[in-house]
Design a protein around this motif. Structure first.
Motif, PDB file in Angstrom:
ATOM      1  N   GLU A 194       0.845  -1.200   0.000  1.00 59.20           N
ATOM      2  CA  GLU A 194       0.000   0.000   0.000  1.00 59.20           C
ATOM      3  C   GLU A 194       0.884   1.256   0.000  1.00 59.20           C
ATOM      4  N   PRO A 195       0.505   2.277  -0.768  1.00 62.42           N
ATOM      5  CA  PRO A 195       1.379   3.464  -0.777  1.00 62.42           C
ATOM      6  C   PRO A 195       1.434   4.124   0.601  1.00 62.42           C
ATOM      7  N   LEU A 196       2.584   4.712   0.908  1.00 60.52           N
ATOM      8  CA  LEU A 196       2.737   5.408   2.183  1.00 60.52           C
ATOM      9  C   LEU A 196       2.353   6.873   1.987  1.00 60.52           C
ATOM     10  N   GLN A 197       1.744   7.476   3.018  1.00 61.41           N
ATOM     11  CA  GLN A 197       1.388   8.893   2.888  1.00 61.41           C
ATOM     12  C   GLN A 197       2.665   9.729   2.896  1.00 61.41           C
ATOM     13  N   GLN A 198       2.617  10.837   2.157  1.00 58.96           N
ATOM     14  CA  GLN A 198       3.779  11.727   2.107  1.00 58.96           C
ATOM     15  C   GLN A 198       4.092  12.271   3.506  1.00 58.96           C
ATOM     16  N   SER A 199       3.040  12.566   4.285  1.00 66.33           N
ATOM     17  CA  SER A 199       3.258  13.136   5.628  1.00 66.33           C
ATOM     18  C   SER A 199       4.017  12.125   6.504  1.00 66.33           C
ATOM     19  N   TYR A 200       3.737  10.847   6.304  1.00 68.51           N
ATOM     20  CA  TYR A 200       4.442   9.823   7.089  1.00 68.51           C
ATOM     21  C   TYR A 200       5.913   9.751   6.679  1.00 68.51           C
ATOM     22  N   ILE A 201       6.146   9.783   5.364  1.00 74.39           N
ATOM     23  CA  ILE A 201       7.542   9.731   4.882  1.00 74.39           C
ATOM     24  C   ILE A 201       8.324  10.920   5.452  1.00 74.39           C
ATOM     25  N   GLU A 202       7.658  12.064   5.518  1.00 74.76           N
ATOM     26  CA  GLU A 202       8.301  13.266   6.081  1.00 74.76           C
ATOM     27  C   GLU A 202       8.656  13.061   7.563  1.00 74.76           C
ATOM     28  N   LEU A 203       7.735  12.424   8.284  1.00 71.56           N
ATOM     29  CA  LEU A 203       7.991  12.177   9.711  1.00 71.56           C
ATOM     30  C   LEU A 203       9.224  11.278   9.874  1.00 71.56           C
ATOM     31  N   VAL A 204       9.310  10.245   9.037  1.00 73.88           N
ATOM     32  CA  VAL A 204      10.463   9.343   9.097  1.00 73.88           C
ATOM     33  C   VAL A 204      11.736  10.149   8.817  1.00 73.88           C
ATOM     34  N   ARG A 205      11.666  10.980   7.795  1.00 76.50           N
ATOM     35  CA  ARG A 205      12.855  11.765   7.422  1.00 76.50           C
ATOM     36  C   ARG A 205      13.307  12.637   8.608  1.00 76.50           C
ATOM     37  N   LYS A 206      12.333  13.284   9.240  1.00 81.29           N
ATOM     38  CA  LYS A 206      12.689  14.218  10.312  1.00 81.29           C
ATOM     39  C   LYS A 206      13.172  13.478  11.558  1.00 81.29           C
ATOM     40  N   GLN A 207      12.495  12.402  11.918  1.00 84.89           N
ATOM     41  CA  GLN A 207      12.897  11.704  13.143  1.00 84.89           C
ATOM     42  C   GLN A 207      14.246  11.000  12.982  1.00 84.89           C
ATOM     43  N   LEU A 208      14.469  10.439  11.809  1.00 80.45           N
ATOM     44  CA  LEU A 208      15.762   9.788  11.581  1.00 80.45           C
ATOM     45  C   LEU A 208      16.879  10.840  11.605  1.00 80.45           C
ATOM     46  N   THR A 209      16.571  12.001  11.057  1.00 77.91           N
ATOM     47  CA  THR A 209      17.546  13.097  11.086  1.00 77.91           C
ATOM     48  C   THR A 209      17.833  13.505  12.530  1.00 77.91           C
ATOM     49  N   GLU A 210      16.798  13.565  13.354  1.00 80.37           N
ATOM     50  CA  GLU A 210      17.011  13.915  14.768  1.00 80.37           C
ATOM     51  C   GLU A 210      17.945  12.903  15.430  1.00 80.37           C
ATOM     52  N   LEU A 211      17.669  11.629  15.183  1.00 76.10           N
ATOM     53  CA  LEU A 211      18.477  10.591  15.846  1.00 76.10           C
ATOM     54  C   LEU A 211      19.945  10.654  15.432  1.00 76.10           C
ATOM     55  N   LEU A 212      20.156  11.037  14.175  1.00 76.14           N
ATOM     56  CA  LEU A 212      21.541  11.040  13.683  1.00 76.14           C
ATOM     57  C   LEU A 212      22.227  12.389  13.854  1.00 76.14           C
ATOM     58  N   THR A 213      21.487  13.356  14.403  1.00 79.23           N
ATOM     59  CA  THR A 213      22.067  14.690  14.580  1.00 79.23           C
ATOM     60  C   THR A 213      22.256  15.035  16.054  1.00 79.23           C
ATOM     61  N   ASN A 214      21.334  14.584  16.899  1.00 75.17           N
ATOM     62  CA  ASN A 214      21.296  15.104  18.277  1.00 75.17           C
ATOM     63  C   ASN A 214      22.008  14.256  19.328  1.00 75.17           C
ATOM     64  N   TYR A 215      22.563  13.129  18.931  1.00 77.51           N
ATOM     65  CA  TYR A 215      23.071  12.202  19.958  1.00 77.51           C
ATOM     66  C   TYR A 215      24.537  11.807  19.777  1.00 77.51           C
ATOM     67  N   GLY A 216      25.242  12.526  18.942  1.00 75.63           N
ATOM     68  CA  GLY A 216      26.649  12.152  18.723  1.00 75.63           C
ATOM     69  C   GLY A 216      26.728  10.931  17.829  1.00 75.63           C
ATOM     70  N   LYS A 217      27.834  10.193  18.006  1.00 74.74           N
ATOM     71  CA  LYS A 217      28.119   9.100  17.069  1.00 74.74           C
ATOM     72  C   LYS A 217      27.174   7.908  17.296  1.00 74.74           C
ATOM     73  N   ILE A 218      26.528   7.514  16.229  1.00 72.84           N
ATOM     74  CA  ILE A 218      25.683   6.304  16.255  1.00 72.84           C
ATOM     75  C   ILE A 218      26.377   5.283  15.346  1.00 72.84           C
ATOM     76  N   ASP A 219      26.594   4.091  15.862  1.00 69.17           N
ATOM     77  CA  ASP A 219      27.373   3.103  15.101  1.00 69.17           C
ATOM     78  C   ASP A 219      26.534   2.247  14.165  1.00 69.17           C
ATOM     79  N   LEU A 220      25.254   2.118  14.490  1.00 68.75           N
ATOM     80  CA  LEU A 220      24.409   1.210  13.707  1.00 68.75           C
ATOM     81  C   LEU A 220      22.961   1.663  13.778  1.00 68.75           C
ATOM     82  N   ILE A 221      22.299   1.732  12.626  1.00 73.20           N
ATOM     83  CA  ILE A 221      20.841   1.924  12.640  1.00 73.20           C
ATOM     84  C   ILE A 221      20.233   0.619  12.176  1.00 73.20           C
TER      85      ILE A 221
END
Ligand code: FHN
Length: 541
Positions: free
Chosen positions: A192-219
């Protein structure tokens, strides 16, 4: 004919452009070579680590797999306890009430890291966000997070990442990119297609995780499907851009991961190539569950660690912390036992190479490192072990855990190695013999083992139930006229039959005709059949 018509010139062009080297195999372009070099570099610590801790923890821990008195956990239901939001069809408002109770007063990430370290684990992966969409981190883009929706009001991911950094533990974050039952209309595993708003949420939250916590070794992405390649590509690109050294799990989908994840609770078979990870639960459920008593023993898990290393796979062992943030006593005991074994035998696990053979010996298998060969005796321990596949001169043989010398014979590197084993060693859990060679190990693959052990998949728990007469066709070959059932699943396998607390090896068992039974079959390591005299057979039908 139809196929040929569909092959446009544009589709064929890349095939024509592939260069062949002198061996007739496609040559790698410079870009591909540098990609694979970077991959090797990125994966180096991970490959050497071999053993890690998975952690499933969130609001669902508070429900323990039970909703309105019904067990939705893997003990009685089909799905694991962290799926309860979906499987029990809980309304958002009702599920939010559990977030309001999520106040893990005993959450101590340094203690978590210590447990992992003492068990010999070299990396950890915590659910920053699982399929219920609840963020254990501070996010600006949804109030469905631990700071705003729970009384705990502290950033769990920050505390966990900091504790890992302080202790020199590699940090992994699980991030459910494909499934989010809270924010996305798509709940099932389909294209089923994903809503654009959901894809945006993923983009923003993943960006937060990789920006706000220093070095992350594995996602650790999970359940990505090829049909949503746009989402998978977006996630891959965010990781590569923000933290180029961060490893991406294979479950991102579309073949974009850095390594291969095997199926849930599936142990790697012998002879794996490349970067592979086996993912195992300590009981049936991933997350905390009130009723699941199916704990694997420490010995079972130690065998898995040993086997996966011999098979060239990492081993990620799951913990499902309690709602209060502490590990369960059962988990603590097992981690301590595993740690005791790893302390003495870690040299045979970390930074080793698995066996070069496609098969295994009845006694076990081996790992290598430099001029060492480690024989892992996770199978039946013989009095005399013959190892004709080794083509290197053995200078010394000792028990890895004690340093005690082991008697061996080998005329020269061309003759078969024979090892004489003390009968006492069968009392120890997965004993390992360290061979010191006069050079790097050399093997004659043609003389290697070709026996393939049964596939160990601990994910299927099949419940077959009803009165004896109704069990025909249920996976067992039962003659309704007599009271003996014979297993038709695999006649070559001996099953362990659990009757109360005793276990016996069998290939058939007797039931009293007309009485209701529940038979639970757990394929895998021990092929356990549990026969339960059922008080209420109708419930199981
Ligand atoms: O649906 C999840 C499940 O809850 C768990 O997180 C496992 C871990 O590998 N992955 C998914 C199922 O494959």
């Amino acid at each position: 004919m139809r196929l040929i018509k569909r092959c446009t010139a544009a589709k064929w062009l890349p095939v024509v452009l592939v260069l062949l080297n002198s061996a007739g195999t496609p040559a790698q372009t410079t870009a591909e070579l540098s990609d694979s070099n970077t991959l090797q570099q990125r994966m180096a610590w991970w490959k050497d680590a071999r053993f890690g801790m998975f952690l499933h923890w969130g609001v669902y821990a508070g429900l323990g797999g039970v909703w309105n008195g019904t067990d939705y956990g893997k003990e009685m239901g089909d799905a694991s306890s962290e799926w309860i939001f979906l499987t029990a069809a809980i309304q958002k408002q009702a599920y939010r009430k559990y977030a309001e109770k999520f106040n893990p007063k005993n959450f101590d990430p340094s203690a978590w890291v210590n447990y992992a370290k003492q068990a010999g684990m070299k990396y950890m992966v915590l659910t920053a966000k699982h399929h219920d969409g609840f963020a254990l981190f501070d996010t600006k883009y949804s109030n469905w997070n631990v700071l705003q929706a729970s009384p705990y009001k502290k950033d769990i991911i920050r505390a966990y990442v900091n504790a890992c950094h302080q202790a020199g533990m590699r940090v992994g974050l699980y991030f459910s990119h494909e499934k989010d039952w809270y924010h996305s209309k798509k709940v099932r595993h389909n294209a089923e297609p994903l809503q654009q708003s959901y894809i945006e949420l993923v983009r923003k939250q993943l960006t937060e995780l990789l920006t706000n916590y220093g070095k992350i070794d594995l996602i650790w992405f999970d359940m990505g499907i090829n049909a949503h390649e746009n989402l998978n590509l977006m996630c891959r690109d965010i990781v590569r851009k923000l933290q180029p050294d961060c490893i991406i799990s294979g479950r991102i989908g579309s073949g974009l991961g850095d390594y291969r994840n095997l199926g849930d609770r599936e142990l790697a078979p012998p002879g794996m190539n490349g970067f592979v990870e086996s993912i195992m639960t300590l009981r049936l459920n991933w997350a905390y569950d009130n009723n699941d008593a199916n704990w694997k023993s420490s010995t079972e898990v130690i065998k898995m660690i040993s086997k996966t290393a011999c098979r060239n796979s990492n081993f990620l062992l799951n913990i499902g912390p309690q709602p209060d943030g502490d590990f369960t006593p059962e988990e603590k005991i097992r981690l301590a036992n595993i740690g005791a074994w790893m302390k003495n035998n870690g040299d045979a696990i970390y930074a080793t190479q698995g066996a070069p053979f496609k098969g295994e010996y009845p006694w076990g298998s081996l790992t290598t490192a430099g001029n060492k060969v480690y024989l892992h005796l996770f199978g039946d321990i013989p009095k005399t072990l013959r190892f004709p596949a080794l083509r290197s001169k053995v200078d010394a043989a000792q028990m890895l855990s004690s340093g005690q010398a082991v008697a061996f014979e080998q005329a020269d590197e061309h003759s078969s190695l024979t090892i004489h084993l003390d009968s006492m060693i069968s009392n120890s859990v997965v004993p390992i013999i360290a061979l010191t060679l006069d050079s790097v190990a050399n093997f004659d693959l043609a003389k290697g083992p070709d026996w393939l052990p049964p596939i160990e998949r601990h994910q299927t728990r099949k419940q077959i139930s009803g009165v004896v007469e109704n069990m025909n066709g249920s996976g067992f070959d039962l003659k309704a006229t007599d009271t003996t059932m014979h297993f038709s699943l695999n006649e070559n396998i001996e099953y362990r039959l659990q009757k109360g607390t005793t276990i016996e090896i069998t290939n058939g068992f007797n039931l009293i005709a007309g009485k209701p039974y529940t038979v639970v079959y757990e394929p895998g390591l021990s092929n356990v059949l549990k026969i339960i005299l059922s008080k209420n057979p109708a419930r199981h039908r």
